[in-house]
Scaffold this motif. Structure first.
Motif, short mmCIF file in Angstrom:
data_model
loop_
_atom_site.label_atom_id
_atom_site.label_comp_id
_atom_site.label_asym_id
_atom_site.label_seq_id
_atom_site.Cartn_x
_atom_site.Cartn_y
_atom_site.Cartn_z
N GLY A 42 56.17 50.35 74.95
CA GLY A 42 55.54 49.91 75.98
C GLY A 42 54.04 49.70 75.94
N ASP A 292 57.17 45.12 81.99
CA ASP A 292 56.89 46.44 81.45
C ASP A 292 56.87 47.74 82.34
OD1 ASP A 292 57.04 45.42 78.51
OD2 ASP A 292 55.04 45.10 79.04
N THR A 295 58.74 50.61 80.86
CA THR A 295 58.41 51.04 79.53
C THR A 295 57.08 51.23 79.33
OG1 THR A 295 57.97 48.87 78.82
CG2 THR A 295 60.14 49.61 78.54
N ALA A 296 55.85 50.96 80.35
CA ALA A 296 54.69 51.20 80.31
C ALA A 296 54.20 52.54 80.36
CB ALA A 296 53.74 50.36 81.42
#
Length: 532
Positions: A42, A292, A295-296
């Motif tokens: 991410g 994202d 996932t970031a």
């Protein structure tokens, strides 16, 4: 700076002659670190604490929902205020009636059924007045009626009426009535909702900053855990070389292996803690529909700084008592109770109303003049005069045919009324509200004093942990020298290294705790701190 210091310390330790070559370095990348910064997991969001707060103000769903409350309450107030808007009304009707003649002059030759047909319409305006509680109604109507009764002098009969009615309360409902009471209470509720929005923003900003600081501490703890793991792995390799050379007992290898396993566990726990805090922070500052979202990677771009600040406890308490949102809400609720008491007290007064009615009438149509001297029935029509509807309107606007009346209505209940019970209830509610406000003020003062005490305690913790970290550094360096000349064991060196790592982490946690204490002191003067 802490990472470079630990790396330099490790290099010095293993280059000091204890069987470790100065050219040997700890592994540059550990599996945990690779997972933390692994491309493809991410995008990395590097943000400062202030940027995190700004993102929360833009994206936080709780704040977004709270921002809708003032709009909802504004429409509720508008609904109540709409009771004072002018109301236009109009009616139109058509009628027909037939009945047998009931009087000698109601019929004529060959007329067995009296019939009449009519059409009428009216229009006007009525309004409740905000000041004084009065209400008025103004209307203008017109109608046309035809009949087969030969004795009617005006047929068809065209009429027009102007009517004005005004009712003015003189005691009850004069200064306040149920509608104005609801309007005033709603306006106070609007103020309360605005304060609640401010409270939501303050509490969310505090949660963001606290989570940000905790994430910084977790990342630092992971760095210390990784450094400790690298050093323990290096010692294990060196001890294995010593074992092969016959200069170390096998038990020392077991101790080194146990230490490596323990440090690996510390890295795993620290990584999990970071993931958890990232999720907490992302739910505060990001929108779920952002790409994202899960996932970031959130990377703090600043470290907490130690900036001692003087604290004026009495000034902080006074500021909180004047400005804290929960106290403001409690005071405004007391004002709502006062409005209800005012309304209930007014409803106990006699219901005395002055009524003014004024009316004008105009008549038009075909007016017939009968020749009653002819001696026959029905009498023949001598003349007919035509008058249009405009003639009826001229009668009205010329104030020709008027009717007026003034009335005084008095109503007063016998015995205990609903208003008496409502007033007694409001008085008790106000007494309860005053007591609760006093208790809340005591709690606020205690919370502010406790927050100020935590600031002082945290600053002393920083000073104590700084001294401890300095002493642990000296002890570690001494133990490293003892190890180089064979006067120390691997276990003792591990103990010294662990104590130094813990002391360094304790100093960082104390600095973070001091910043958190300052944040709590600032928040507690403005709003309840709520969650952590």
């Amino acid at each position: 700076m802490r990472v470079s210091a630990v790396v330099a310390l490790a290099a010095g330790l293993f280059a000091s002659g204890s069987g470790v070559s100065a050219s040997e370095q700890p592994p540059a990348a550990q599996p945990a670190a690779t997972r933390l910064n692994e491309p493809g997991t991410g995008p990395q969001l590097h943000i400062s604490s202030d940027e995190a707060v700004r993102l929360a103000l833009e994206n936080n769903l709780g704040i977004e929902a709270a921002r809708l409350s003032p709009e909802i309450q504004a429409f509720a107030v508008a609904q109540t205020r709409a009771a004072y808007a002018p109301n236009l009304f109009s009616t139109a009707s058509r009628s027909s009636r037939s009945r047998p003649p009931t009087e000698f002059l109601s019929g004529g030759e060959g007329i067995r059924v009296n019939t009449s047909e009519g059409f009428s319409s009216s229009a006007g305006v009525q309004q409740n007045l905000l000041w004084g509680g009065g209400r008025y109604s103004v209307s203008l109507d017109g109608g046309r009626t035809t009949t087969n009764n030969p004795f009617d002098q005006v047929n068809p009969n065209i009429t027009s009426n102007f009517t004005f009615n005004f009712t003015q309360p003189l005691l009850r409902n004069f200064t306040i009535d149920p509608t104005r009471q609801a309007l005033l209470v709603g306006q106070k509720q609007q103020e309360i909702v605005d304060v609640q929005l401010e409270q939501q923003i303050t509490q969310t900003a505090r949660s963001v900053r606290l989570t940000y600081l905790t994430l910084v501490a977790a990342i630092s703890q992971l760095e210390v855990a990784q450094e400790s793991l690298a050093l323990s792995q290096q010692l294990l390799r060196n001890n294995e070389l010593r074992l092969e050379a016959g200069v170390m007992a096998p038990i020392d290898i077991v101790e080194a292996q146990a230490e490596v396993a323990s440090r690996e566990e510390g890295v795993i726990v620290a990584e999990t803690r970071i993931r958890t805090l990232e999720d907490e922070l992302r739910t505060l500052i990001m929108r779920p529909d952002q790409p994202d979202y899960w996932t970031a990677r959130i990377i703090p771009s600043e470290q907490p700084q130690l900036t001692p600040q003087a604290v004026d406890v009495e000034a902080a308490v006074a500021n909180a008592l004047n400005n804290r949102t929960d106290l403001l809400q409690a005071r405004k609720r007391l004002e709502q109770t006062d409005i209800n008491m005012r309304g209930a007290r007014n409803q106990r007064l006699p219901d005395i109303n002055a009524l003014v009615n004024y009316g004008l009438v105009g008549v038009a149509g075909t007016q017939r003049e009968f020749d009653y001297d002819a001696g026959i029935l029905p009498p023949p029509i001598r003349t007919e005069t035509q008058r249009s509807f405009s003639g009826a309107l001229r009668d009205i606007f010329g104030n020709e045919f008027r009717t007026w009346s003034v009335q005084l209505q008095v109503n007063y209940p016998i015995g205990t009324s609903i208003a008496d019970a409502a007033l007694a209830q409001s008085r008790i509610q106000r007494q309860q509200g005053v007591t609760e406000l006093q208790q809340l003020e005591l709690n606020v003062a205690r919370q502010v004093r406790d927050a100020a005490r935590q600031v002082d305690t945290s600053l002393r913790r920083v000073e104590a942990t700084e001294r401890s970290r300095s002493l642990m550094q000296q002890r570690f360096e001494a133990e490293e020298k003892r190890m180089s000349v064979g006067l120390s064991t691997t276990f003792q060196l591990f103990q010294a290294q662990r104590d130094l790592s813990n002391a360094r982490l304790a100093e960082l946690n104390a600095i973070i705790a001091y910043n958190q204490a300052l944040l709590n002191l600032e928040t507690v003067q403005r709003a309840p701190m709520g969650g952590s």
